[in-house]
Design an enzyme around this catalytic site. Structure first.
Site, mmCIF file in Angstrom:
data_model
loop_
_atom_site.group_PDB
_atom_site.id
_atom_site.type_symbol
_atom_site.label_atom_id
_atom_site.label_comp_id
_atom_site.label_asym_id
_atom_site.label_seq_id
_atom_site.Cartn_x
_atom_site.Cartn_y
_atom_site.Cartn_z
ATOM 1 N N GLU A 480 62.564 54.287 96.037
ATOM 2 C CA GLU A 480 62.977 53.389 96.837
ATOM 3 C C GLU A 480 64.734 53.526 95.624
ATOM 4 O O GLU A 480 64.985 51.871 96.288
ATOM 5 C CB GLU A 480 62.750 51.983 96.449
ATOM 6 N N GLU A 546 56.375 53.480 102.833
ATOM 7 C CA GLU A 546 55.436 52.978 102.405
ATOM 8 C C GLU A 546 55.175 51.402 103.586
ATOM 9 O O GLU A 546 56.074 50.643 103.811
ATOM 10 C CB GLU A 546 56.099 51.773 101.147
#
Length: 881
Positions: A480, A546
Site C-alpha cells: 500500500e 486485498e
C-alpha cells in the site's frame, strides 16, 4: 558402436572433490543472555572455554523460542499468556541480547579445498567468532542479508571448532502501543514490521531476535559456485497438453576464486540429458559472473498455475570442473514457464499471462508461516497444499513480513501457486496516512528505513535467493505504499532488471499500474463480513489485492488456545443499521472480527459450540460468494482478486481458512467450491444460474440440472438443459427468480445445481440454502434428522475413503463436518487433507470424500468422525483394505 559409446562416456566422467558437501548446524546449540557471559567473543569462541549452565538453544530460532524450549516463558499463543512475557520496549535491548554457541567437527581442508560458513538470516545485528577469531570485521546488520565467510584458515588443526554468535535485537525495537507496527519505528530497521503488533496479532516480545534461519557449512574445491540463475523462455501461445515447440534456457552463475592463484576450468549446466559448457579462467581472489550459451529444450514439459495444467519440475545441475574434478556444484529445480502481463483496457487493470495464456487470478494474502519464525518443510508443504486445495492460483507475501524462504517457494512450485512477493514496506508504518499512534510524522516515515543502502543490498541478495523458482511471478515494492524514491528507482531500474528481468514489478500493492480505480468501485477491501450479494453487485478494484471477510474456527479449534472460562461466544447487542457485539476480553485480545447479526437468522448462539457451528455456515457462504462474485465478472470488471487473508501465523480470530494448528474451517471449503476451474453457480442478486470456465478449452456436451429440495427432502425439478461454454469466461444461463421466491418463502429451501457430463457423472455440484421471505432460516431450525450412513476404509497407507449415503425419502443430510480423530481422546489428527468437507448429501444420493494424512505410531488406528447440522455425531472405524 559400443566402443564409440564407451569412449563418449569416458570423456564425460568427472571426479567429485571427495570432501565436497554441505550440512546444516541445526542442533546442539547453546545460548545465554549477554549479561550472564563474563567474557568476550575471542575467549568464548575457544573450544576449551567451559559452557556449564548454558541453555539448549533453538537454531534456526529466536531468543523467545529458546526461552519457550527451556520453559522460561508460557506459550504466547494461548489465552493471555503473551502479556506475561516481558516486552523488549520496557526491558531494554540487553534483556534479549544473547550469545549462541555451537561446537562442531570439521578438519582443516586439504590442498586447494575451501570451507565456508553460511548464515541465511540473523535478526538483527551480530558479531561472529570462530575459534577465537572474529569473522566479520564490522558488525553485521540486516535481517534479510545473508552472510558467507571463508573459514578455511580458521579451522582448528584437531578438527574441534567453536562458533559463537552474539545477536543484538533490532534498533529501535518500537513501542507496541496498539498501532499498526506499534509506533512505527520498527520500520527504521530493514526487518519485518508485524513484530510490534498489528490489527491481527499482538506484539512479539523479543521482536524475533535470533539466528532465525539456517546455518550451514559448505566444502568446495578452489572455486565456489554461487547464485546460479536459470531463466526459462517459452515463446508463443501454449496449451497444457500436446507436443510443445522448444523452450530456451539462459544460465548464469557467479564463480569465486579465493585462492592466491588463477584457476582455469569449465562451467557446465545439465538438464534433461542436455549439457552446455563454457571455459573460464578466474584470476586470483576474484569473483566473476559467467554466462553460458543458450540451451534449447525440445518438447518441454511446461509448468502451469494450479487449475490450468500440471506442474512438472526438472532436476538440473551446475558444476565447475577443474580438469575432471568437480570444484563445486549446485542443484537447481526448474519449472519451465514464462510469466508475462498485459493491460486489460476493459477492466483498467493488468492481467497475468503464463506461457501466453491469460490467468484469472484467485489469490490469498499470506503473512508468514509462524509468527515466531518456527519454519519447517512439513508446515510449508501443508499450508501451500491447503491453498492448492482451495483452488487458488496465487499467494501474495505481504510486505510487513519477509521475502519467503526457498522452502516456501519449493512448495509453491510443487502445487502450482504463483507468488506475488512484497518487499519490506507498509503504508501503515512507512507513512501513507496520518496516524496519531506513530512517533514520527509522515515525512519522516516516508524515508524509512534509516539505511537505504542496507535495504538495497538486502533486496538484491534476496532476489538472488529465490529468483529460480517457477512460482515467483510478481515483485512488489511494498504494501500500500512505494519505497522511498531512491530505493524504488534502484529496484525497478537496476536491481530487478539486472538480477532477474523476467517478472512484473509493481511499485506497491494497489498501484494504478496494477489496477486503476476508475470504474465506480470503492478501493481494495472490504475486509469484514458482508451481505453475500455485495460480492456480486458492488465493484471494487479490478485487480483487488486485498478483499476478505471473517474466519473463526469451530469449538475444537477455539479450545486449543482459549481457556475454558473464556469459551463464551460473542453476543450481538446492536441493530442491523448499527451492528455491535459484546466480546470476551480474551477473544478481543486474539483480534476477533465480528459476525455481527449474521448468525441470528440461524438462531442466536447458545454457547461456544453452537457459535462455532453456525459460524461455519456463514464462513462457507461468505467465501463461496466472494470468489463466485469476482468470477462472475471475469475479464469484465476484474482480472483477479487476492483474499485478505487466508492464514494466520498465530492464534488470531480473523481471516483464515485454517487455524494456526492446521485445522481447516468451512472458509476453506466454501472457497474451494467457489473457485472451481469449471463451476456452476447461483447469482443471489438477480437469481440467475451461471457457468464459469477458467480453462483454455470449450466445454460442451454438458447437462445443467437445477432442482429444489424442501426441508423434508422433497424434490422439485426446476429445469434441465444442455449447455456449453467457451474458454476463460463466465456466462449467464437460467433466470429462476420467480420459482425460487415461491418455493423458499415459507421455510426456505435448498437449491441444487449440477453440471453433468454425457455419462451422468458430476463435473460441478453446488448446493445453496436459501432463507425464507423474512430472511430467516426457519426451516433449518426445525429440520428433521437424517440417518446418514457412513462407511470408511483404508485405500492405501495414509489415505482413507469415506462414503456418505443418504437414504431415499430422507431430508437433506446437511453440512457434515468430517474429521479423522484419535479414538482414545476424540481429538482431531492434524493436519488432514480432505477432498471436500462440510458436505451435504441429497436424498437417495452418495458422496465420497478422500482423507489424506501422515500416520503416526501414537495413533495406529484413527477413526472417522462425522457430524452435521441434522446428523448426529458418529465415530466410524476405518476398515483395512
Amino acid at each position: 558402436m559400443k566402443k564409440h559409446l564407451l569412449a563418449l562416456l569416458l570423456t564425460l566422467i568427472v571426479w567429485p572433490l571427495a570432501a565436497q558437501q554441505r550440512y546444516e548446524l541445526n542442533a546442539g546449540w547453546l545460548a545465554q543472555p549477554i549479561a550472564k557471559v563474563p567474557v568476550q567473543g575471542p575467549q568464548l569462541s575457544q573450544p576449551a572455554y567451559p559452557l556449564t549452565g548454558w541453555l539448549p538453544a533453538v537454531v534456526p530460532g529466536t531468543v523467545l523460542t529458546t526461552q519457550l524450549t527451556n520453559k522460561q516463558v508460557p506459550d504466547p499463543f494461548f489465552g493471555m499468556n503473551n502479556q506475561r512475557i516481558p516486552d523488549i520496549y520496557r526491558t531494554g535491548p540487553g534483556y534479549y541480547t544473547y550469545w549462541f554457541v555451537r561446537d562442531f567437527q570439521e578438519a582443516p581442508a586439504s590442498g586447494t579445498g575451501q570451507v565456508w560458513l553460511h548464515l541465511r538470516g540473523v535478526n538483527y545485528s551480530c558479531e561472529v567468532y570462530l575459534n577465537g577469531q572474529k569473522l566479520n570485521q564490522q558488525t553485521h546488520r540486516g535481517m534479510f542479508l545473508r552472510q558467507a565467510y571463508n573459514i578455511t584458515p580458521h579451522l582448528a588443526p584437531d578438527g574441534r571448532n567453536r562458533l559463537a554468535v552474539l545477536v543484538y535485537p533490532p534498533d529501535p525495537v518500537g513501542n507496541p502501543n496498539g498501532g499498526q507496527a506499534g509506533d512505527g519505528t520498527i520500520a527504521r530497521n530493514v526487518a519485518h514490521q508485524y513484530v510490534a503488533g498489528w490489527d491481527w496479532i499482538q506484539p512479539i516480545r523479543d521482536r524475533n531476535t535470533g539466528i532465525w534461519d539456517k546455518v550451514t557449512i559448505e566444502k568446495t574445491g578452489a572455486v565456489n559456485l554461487r547464485n546460479p540463475h536459470i531463466i526459462t523462455r517459452v515463446p508463443g501461445l501454449r496449451k497444457p497438453t500436446g507436443p510443445q515447440p522448444p523452450a530456451l534456457l539462459d544460465v548464469t552463475a557467479e564463480l569465486e576464486n579465493p585462492t592466491e592463484k588463477k584457476v582455469t576450468g569449465t562451467l557446465q549446466y545439465t538438464i534433461d540429458g542436455q549439457t552446455v559448457r563454457q571455459k573460464v579462467t578466474l584470476p586470483a581472489r576474484a569473483t566473476q559472473l559467467v554466462r553460458l550459451p543458450t540451451l534449447t529444450l525440445s518438447n518441454p514439459k511446461l509448468w502451469w498455475p494450479n487449475g490450468y495444467g500440471a506442474q512438472p519440475l526438472y532436476a538440473s545441475q551446475l558444476q565447475f570442473l577443474v580438469g575432471k574434478t568437480v570444484s563445486d556444484a549446485e542443484e537447481v529445480t526448474v519449472g519451465v514457464r514464462e510469466i508475462q502481463r498485459e493491460w486489460n483496457a476493459r477492466t483498467q487493470s493488468m492481467q497475468v499471462l503464463v506461457n501466453g495464456q491469460r490467468i484469472f487470478i484467485k489469490g490469498g494474502n499470506w503473512i508468514i508461516s509462524d509468527a515466531l519464525l518456527r519454519f519447517s518443510d512439513a508446515r510449508y508443504d501443508a499450508e501451500i497444499r491447503f491453498h492448492r486445495d482451495m483452488n487458488l492460483n496465487l499467494i501474495r507475501v505481504w510486505g510487513g513480513a519477509l521475502v519467503e524462504r526457498p522452502e516456501f517457494y519449493r512448495a509453491c512450485d510443487q502445487y502450482g501457486l504463483l507468488v506475488m512477493q512484497d518487499f519490506w514496506m507498509t503504508g501503515d508504518a512507512n507513512g501513507r496516512w496520518v496516524d496519531p499512534l506513530k512517533l514520527d510524522d509522515q515525512y519522516a516515515r516516508r524515508q524509512y528505513p534509516q539505511d537505504h543502502g542496507l535495504f538495497l543490498r538486502s533486496a538484491a541478495d534476496q532476489v538472488k535467493l529465490v529468483r529460480n523458482h517457477a512460482s515467483l511471478a510478481i515483485w512488489c515494492g511494498g504494501n500500500e505504499i512505494t519505497p522511498p524514491r531512491d530505493i524504488l528507482t534502484a529496484l525497478q531500474d537496476s536491481i530487478l532488471p539486472q538480477l532477474d528481468g523476467t517478472r512484473w514489478f509493481v511499485p506497491y500493492s494497489n498501484a494504478d499500474s496494477m489496477s486503476m480505480n476508475t470504474l465506480g468501485g470503492g478501493g481494495d477491501g472490504p475486509y469484514t463480513i458482508q451481505p453475500i450479494g455485495r460480492f456480486w453487485s458492488q465493484r471494487t478494484y479490478p485487480f483487488n489485492s486485498e478483499v476478505g471477510s471473517v474466519g473463526v474456527g469451530d469449538v475444537e479449534s477455539l479450545e486449543r488456545f482459549l481457556p475454558a472460562a473464556n469459551l463464551v461466544p460473542p453476543r450481538f447487542t446492536g441493530t442491523p443499521a448499527r451492528p455491535a457485539e459484546q466480546v470476551d476480553s480474551v477473544w478481543d485480545y486474539h483480534k476477533y472480527i465480528g459476525y455481527e447479526n449474521y448468525l441470528l437468522p440461524y438462531g442466536a448462539p447458545t454457547d461456544a459450540r453452537d457459535f462455532g457451528r453456525k459460524a461455519q455456515l456463514v464462513n462457507y457462504e461468505q467465501y463461496r460468494a466472494l470468489m463466485e462474485g469476482f468470477s462472475a465478472h471475469m475479464w469484465d470488471w476484474y482480472t483477479g482478486s487476492i483474499i485478505w487473508k487466508t492464514q494466520n501465523p498465530w492464534t488470531a480470530l480473523r481471516g483464515q481458512m485454517y487455524d494456526y494448528y492446521l485445522d481447516p474451517n468451512a472458509c476453506l471449503y466454501g472457497l474451494r467450491t467457489g473457485s472451481e476451474p469449471l463451476h456452476v453457480q447461483y447469482n443471489p442478486v438477480d437469481s440467475v444460474v451461471m457457468l464459469t470456465n477458467n480453462g483454455f478449452e470449450v466445454q460442451r456436451d454438458l447437462m445443467l440440472e437445477v432442482d429444489a429440495y424442501d426441508m423434508a427432502g422433497q424434490k422439485k425439478s426446476i429445469t434441465q438443459v444442455v449447455v456449453e461454454i467457451n474458454p476463460s469466461m463466465s456466462k449467464k444461463y437460467l433466470p429462476i427468480n420467480g420459482t425460487v421466491r415461491q418455493l423458499a418463502r415459507e421455510k426456505g429451501m435448498f437449491l441444487s445445481l449440477q453440471l453433468l457430463n454425457l455419462s451422468k457423472q458430476p463435473v460441478s455440484q453446488n448446493l445453496y440454502w436459501l432463507p425464507d421471505a423474512k430472511g430467516e432460516y426457519s426451516g433449518l431450525k426445525t429440520m428433521p434428522k437424517a440417518a446418514l450412513q457412513v462407511v470408511a476404509k483404508s485405500v492405501e497407507t495414509g489415505k482413507v475413503e469415506v462414503v456418505l449415503t443418504n437414504p431415499a425419502g430422507a431430508p437433506v443430510a446437511f453440512f457434515n463436518r468430517l474429521a479423522l480423530v484419535n479414538p482414545a481422546t476424540q481429538k482431531r489428527i492434524l493436519p488432514v487433507f480432505y477432498s471436500d468437507n462440510y458436505v451435504s448429501v441429497l436424498p437417495g444420493k452418495q458422496k465420497t470424500v478422500l482423507l489424506d494424512y501422515t500416520p503416526t505410531s501414537d495413533v495406529p488406528a484413527p477413526v472417522v468422525a462425522v457430524e452435521g447440522w441434522n446428523v448426529v455425531k458418529q465415530l466410524v472405524p476405518v476398515a483395512l483394505k
